[in-house]
Motif scaffolding. Sequence first.
Motif, PDB file in Angstrom:
ATOM      1  N   TRP A 136      32.847  39.722  35.685  1.00 15.86           N
ATOM      2  CA  TRP A 136      31.728  39.770  36.516  1.00 15.86           C
ATOM      3  C   TRP A 136      31.523  38.566  37.504  1.00 15.86           C
ATOM      4  O   TRP A 136      31.014  38.830  38.708  1.00 15.86           O
ATOM      5  N   LYS A 137      32.305  37.471  37.330  1.00 17.47           N
ATOM      6  CA  LYS A 137      32.017  36.498  38.301  1.00 17.47           C
ATOM      7  C   LYS A 137      32.971  36.529  39.576  1.00 17.47           C
ATOM      8  O   LYS A 137      32.269  36.686  40.679  1.00 17.47           O
ATOM      9  N   SER A 138      34.042  37.262  39.281  1.00 13.43           N
ATOM     10  CA  SER A 138      34.862  37.634  40.373  1.00 13.43           C
ATOM     11  C   SER A 138      34.297  38.836  41.001  1.00 13.43           C
ATOM     12  O   SER A 138      34.327  39.069  42.522  1.00 13.43           O
ATOM     13  N   GLN A 139      33.804  39.631  40.406  1.00 14.18           N
ATOM     14  CA  GLN A 139      33.136  40.842  40.922  1.00 14.18           C
ATOM     15  C   GLN A 139      31.872  40.637  41.638  1.00 14.18           C
ATOM     16  O   GLN A 139      31.822  41.098  42.980  1.00 14.18           O
ATOM     17  N   THR A 141      38.132  42.934  52.489  1.00 18.33           N
ATOM     18  CA  THR A 141      37.824  43.885  51.750  1.00 18.33           C
ATOM     19  C   THR A 141      39.244  44.177  50.802  1.00 18.33           C
ATOM     20  O   THR A 141      38.901  44.252  49.717  1.00 18.33           O
ATOM     21  N   THR A 142      40.131  44.284  51.606  1.00 17.18           N
ATOM     22  CA  THR A 142      41.297  44.734  50.895  1.00 17.18           C
ATOM     23  C   THR A 142      41.824  43.517  49.924  1.00 17.18           C
ATOM     24  O   THR A 142      42.284  43.598  48.836  1.00 17.18           O
ATOM     25  N   PHE A 143      41.839  42.404  50.468  1.00 16.69           N
ATOM     26  CA  PHE A 143      42.434  41.157  49.857  1.00 16.69           C
ATOM     27  C   PHE A 143      41.359  40.762  48.415  1.00 16.69           C
ATOM     28  O   PHE A 143      42.043  40.761  47.567  1.00 16.69           O
ATOM     29  N   MET A 144      40.223  40.827  48.692  1.00 15.68           N
ATOM     30  CA  MET A 144      39.210  40.251  47.728  1.00 15.68           C
ATOM     31  C   MET A 144      39.443  41.536  46.517  1.00 15.68           C
ATOM     32  O   MET A 144      39.269  41.144  45.397  1.00 15.68           O
ATOM     33  N   VAL A 145      39.207  42.717  46.917  1.00 17.69           N
ATOM     34  CA  VAL A 145      39.333  43.686  45.774  1.00 17.69           C
ATOM     35  C   VAL A 145      40.658  43.763  45.224  1.00 17.69           C
ATOM     36  O   VAL A 145      40.824  43.574  43.863  1.00 17.69           O
ATOM     37  N   ALA A 146      41.627  43.553  45.992  1.00 16.79           N
ATOM     38  CA  ALA A 146      43.006  43.450  45.106  1.00 16.79           C
ATOM     39  C   ALA A 146      43.243  42.182  44.286  1.00 16.79           C
ATOM     40  O   ALA A 146      43.510  42.362  43.323  1.00 16.79           O
ATOM     41  N   HIS A 147      42.517  41.120  44.871  1.00 17.00           N
ATOM     42  CA  HIS A 147      42.524  39.904  44.020  1.00 17.00           C
ATOM     43  C   HIS A 147      41.606  40.210  42.659  1.00 17.00           C
ATOM     44  O   HIS A 147      41.939  39.897  41.517  1.00 17.00           O
ATOM     45  N   THR A 148      40.481  40.741  42.641  1.00 11.65           N
ATOM     46  CA  THR A 148      39.704  41.129  41.675  1.00 11.65           C
ATOM     47  C   THR A 148      40.568  42.073  40.681  1.00 11.65           C
ATOM     48  O   THR A 148      40.410  41.931  39.547  1.00 11.65           O
ATOM     49  N   ILE A 149      40.975  43.272  41.018  1.00 14.54           N
ATOM     50  CA  ILE A 149      41.886  44.087  40.166  1.00 14.54           C
ATOM     51  C   ILE A 149      42.898  43.431  39.446  1.00 14.54           C
ATOM     52  O   ILE A 149      43.192  43.812  38.455  1.00 14.54           O
ATOM     53  N   ARG A 150      43.673  42.462  40.206  1.00 18.89           N
ATOM     54  CA  ARG A 150      44.625  41.796  39.617  1.00 18.89           C
ATOM     55  C   ARG A 150      44.225  40.973  38.414  1.00 18.89           C
ATOM     56  O   ARG A 150      44.809  40.757  37.601  1.00 18.89           O
ATOM     57  N   LEU A 151      42.792  40.326  38.549  1.00 24.84           N
ATOM     58  CA  LEU A 151      42.452  39.618  37.370  1.00 24.84           C
ATOM     59  C   LEU A 151      42.232  40.400  36.304  1.00 24.84           C
ATOM     60  O   LEU A 151      42.398  40.121  35.169  1.00 24.84           O
ATOM     61  N   LEU A 162      31.767  41.309  45.923  1.00 31.34           N
ATOM     62  CA  LEU A 162      30.624  41.984  46.318  1.00 31.34           C
ATOM     63  C   LEU A 162      30.135  41.339  47.489  1.00 31.34           C
ATOM     64  O   LEU A 162      29.561  42.050  48.548  1.00 31.34           O
ATOM     65  N   PHE A 163      29.871  40.118  47.241  1.00 32.88           N
ATOM     66  CA  PHE A 163      29.239  39.239  48.362  1.00 32.88           C
ATOM     67  C   PHE A 163      30.103  39.014  49.419  1.00 32.88           C
ATOM     68  O   PHE A 163      29.541  39.027  50.668  1.00 32.88           O
ATOM     69  N   THR A 164      31.573  38.997  49.276  1.00 38.59           N
ATOM     70  CA  THR A 164      32.571  38.969  50.512  1.00 38.59           C
ATOM     71  C   THR A 164      32.246  40.318  51.148  1.00 38.59           C
ATOM     72  O   THR A 164      32.371  40.215  52.423  1.00 38.59           O
ATOM     73  N   VAL A 165      32.552  41.614  50.446  1.00 43.93           N
ATOM     74  CA  VAL A 165      32.516  42.830  51.228  1.00 43.93           C
ATOM     75  C   VAL A 165      31.078  42.964  51.788  1.00 43.93           C
ATOM     76  O   VAL A 165      30.934  43.368  52.972  1.00 43.93           O
ATOM     77  N   SER A 166      30.111  42.608  51.484  1.00 44.92           N
ATOM     78  CA  SER A 166      28.669  42.674  51.935  1.00 44.92           C
ATOM     79  C   SER A 166      28.440  41.972  53.302  1.00 44.92           C
ATOM     80  O   SER A 166      28.011  42.096  54.321  1.00 44.92           O
ATOM     81  N   LEU A 167      29.065  40.556  53.198  1.00 48.19           N
ATOM     82  CA  LEU A 167      29.067  39.649  54.039  1.00 48.19           C
ATOM     83  C   LEU A 167      29.901  40.248  55.407  1.00 48.19           C
ATOM     84  O   LEU A 167      29.482  40.251  56.683  1.00 48.19           O
TER      85      LEU A 167
END
Length: 294
Positions: A19-22, A185-195, A26-31
């Motif tokens: 949830w922390k990385s999520q 968006t692509t980097f942050m989501v990829a990073h979260t999925i990898r975690l 979400l904040f990064t995508v929103s911004l």
Amino acid sequence: MRFLAVTFGHTMRNMLLTWKSQCMTLFTVSLSVLIFSFFYLVYANALQVSASLDDDLRLIVYLDEAPSPPMQAQYRSKILKFDQVEKIEFISSQDAYQRFEQALGTNADVLTGVPEDFLPPSIEVYPIRSLDSLSRIKRFSDYLQTLPGVLKVQYGKQWIDRFHSFIQLIRVVIILSGALLVMTTTFMVAHTIRLTLVSRQQELELLRLVGATNNYIRTPFLFEGALQGFIGAASGMGALLLLYNWIKLQFAGPATTTLPFTFLSWPVIGLLIGLATLLCILGSFSAIRRFTRL
């Protein structure tokens, strides 16, 4: 239906475990969506402003003498040869005098004794009201200056040049913010999925051993990326709406009622949210493919 329910359950569990990385994603995508959509909103309203220009967007061609009907036809043909226009009006000295008299209003008595033909005849050329016409209006003016019998060509050079420079700047900013949107968006989501994949690697290996297909393993993570993109983009658009209403409230007055400032249309909002969702899905797919080698 059962497959979708199970997939959705796995997706929600994945998001709760990280949830922390999520939240950061979400904040990064929103911004990112907020920044891109804000400048796009400015650009879209600038298009509306340029389309609503009336007498301000015109070229006045002063002539040394009033053209005859055949000469008017030649002028019209040569003007249209350079560019399409909305309207061409031939103004005689008498018409110019009457306009000047009406503009003076109660001070029209200063014209007492002034001959009605003291103002030169002119041609008023109204270009098509668009941003492209703004970029060509300087060349249009130079071309009109070469026509026979032309004394001077006048138009709102200063504000048109500034407005066009502003639009060019906004275009560059939109391109840069769009690139930022794609990368974040692509980097942050990829990073979260990898975690998530790291935390569940043993579980995924067990699923493979018991016969789980690639689609069964991959789908929850794709759902996760889609949810991140949709929720983040929707939050960004909601923040933009709040910002738009706040700005509109702060600058409420004659300027906001005269100029047609509007919010983004529903199709554009849907397109931006869909684009952000798709980018997040692609980021999720990239992480799954690279990490699990499915």
